[in-house]
Motif scaffolding. Sequence first.
Motif, PDB file in Angstrom:
ATOM      1  N   ASN A 186      -0.366   5.011  -0.714  1.00 11.28           N
ATOM      2  CA  ASN A 186      -1.433   5.070   0.283  1.00 11.28           C
ATOM      3  C   ASN A 186      -0.828   5.157   1.680  1.00 11.28           C
ATOM      4  O   ASN A 186      -0.479   4.155   2.285  1.00 11.28           O
ATOM      5  CB  ASN A 186      -2.337   3.839   0.179  1.00 11.28           C
ATOM      6  CG  ASN A 186      -3.467   3.865   1.185  1.00 11.28           C
ATOM      7  OD1 ASN A 186      -3.669   4.849   1.884  1.00 11.28           O
ATOM      8  ND2 ASN A 186      -4.207   2.773   1.255  1.00 11.28           N
ATOM      9  N   GLU A 210       0.833  -1.207   0.000  1.00 12.69           N
ATOM     10  CA  GLU A 210       0.000   0.000   0.000  1.00 12.69           C
ATOM     11  C   GLU A 210       0.873   1.264   0.000  1.00 12.69           C
ATOM     12  O   GLU A 210       0.573   2.233  -0.701  1.00 12.69           O
ATOM     13  CB  GLU A 210      -0.935   0.009   1.215  1.00 12.69           C
ATOM     14  CG  GLU A 210      -2.056  -1.000   1.135  1.00 12.69           C
ATOM     15  CD  GLU A 210      -3.034  -0.724   0.005  1.00 12.69           C
ATOM     16  OE1 GLU A 210      -3.400   0.445  -0.209  1.00 12.69           O
ATOM     17  OE2 GLU A 210      -3.418  -1.684  -0.686  1.00 12.69           O
ATOM     18  N   GLU A 269      -2.461   6.255   4.245  1.00 16.31           N
ATOM     19  CA  GLU A 269      -3.541   6.072   5.220  1.00 16.31           C
ATOM     20  C   GLU A 269      -3.316   4.827   6.078  1.00 16.31           C
ATOM     21  O   GLU A 269      -3.793   4.749   7.194  1.00 16.31           O
ATOM     22  CB  GLU A 269      -4.893   5.976   4.514  1.00 16.31           C
ATOM     23  CG  GLU A 269      -5.337   7.250   3.824  1.00 16.31           C
ATOM     24  CD  GLU A 269      -5.665   8.361   4.805  1.00 16.31           C
ATOM     25  OE1 GLU A 269      -6.396   8.091   5.771  1.00 16.31           O
ATOM     26  OE2 GLU A 269      -5.165   9.478   4.604  1.00 16.31           O
TER      27      GLU A 269
END
Length: 85
Positions: A19, A14, A21
């Motif tokens: 990403n 990820e 997050e």
Amino acid sequence: MNLTHTVKAHILDELRNGNTEVLKGLPPVLAMSYGIALQNECGSVKDPSPIDEKAVNEAVLNRIKDTGIKEQIIKQMKDKEVTGE
């Protein structure tokens, strides 16, 4: 392959895709270790990180021992066994 390795691989995938997050809610030391892993993987770091992941892990485990969390967890598990929950 164990679950921890699978989760770590997923988080790194990820992060490679941009990403960030996935880092939210993680302890700062763990988030930093993912960043170091990515830097070392990319080879963009000329000098390897001065942070020793094994030493950080050991320090965290020692901190957990100092707080008595391990004993609390063991006590809770024994209490659940006795009460049958």
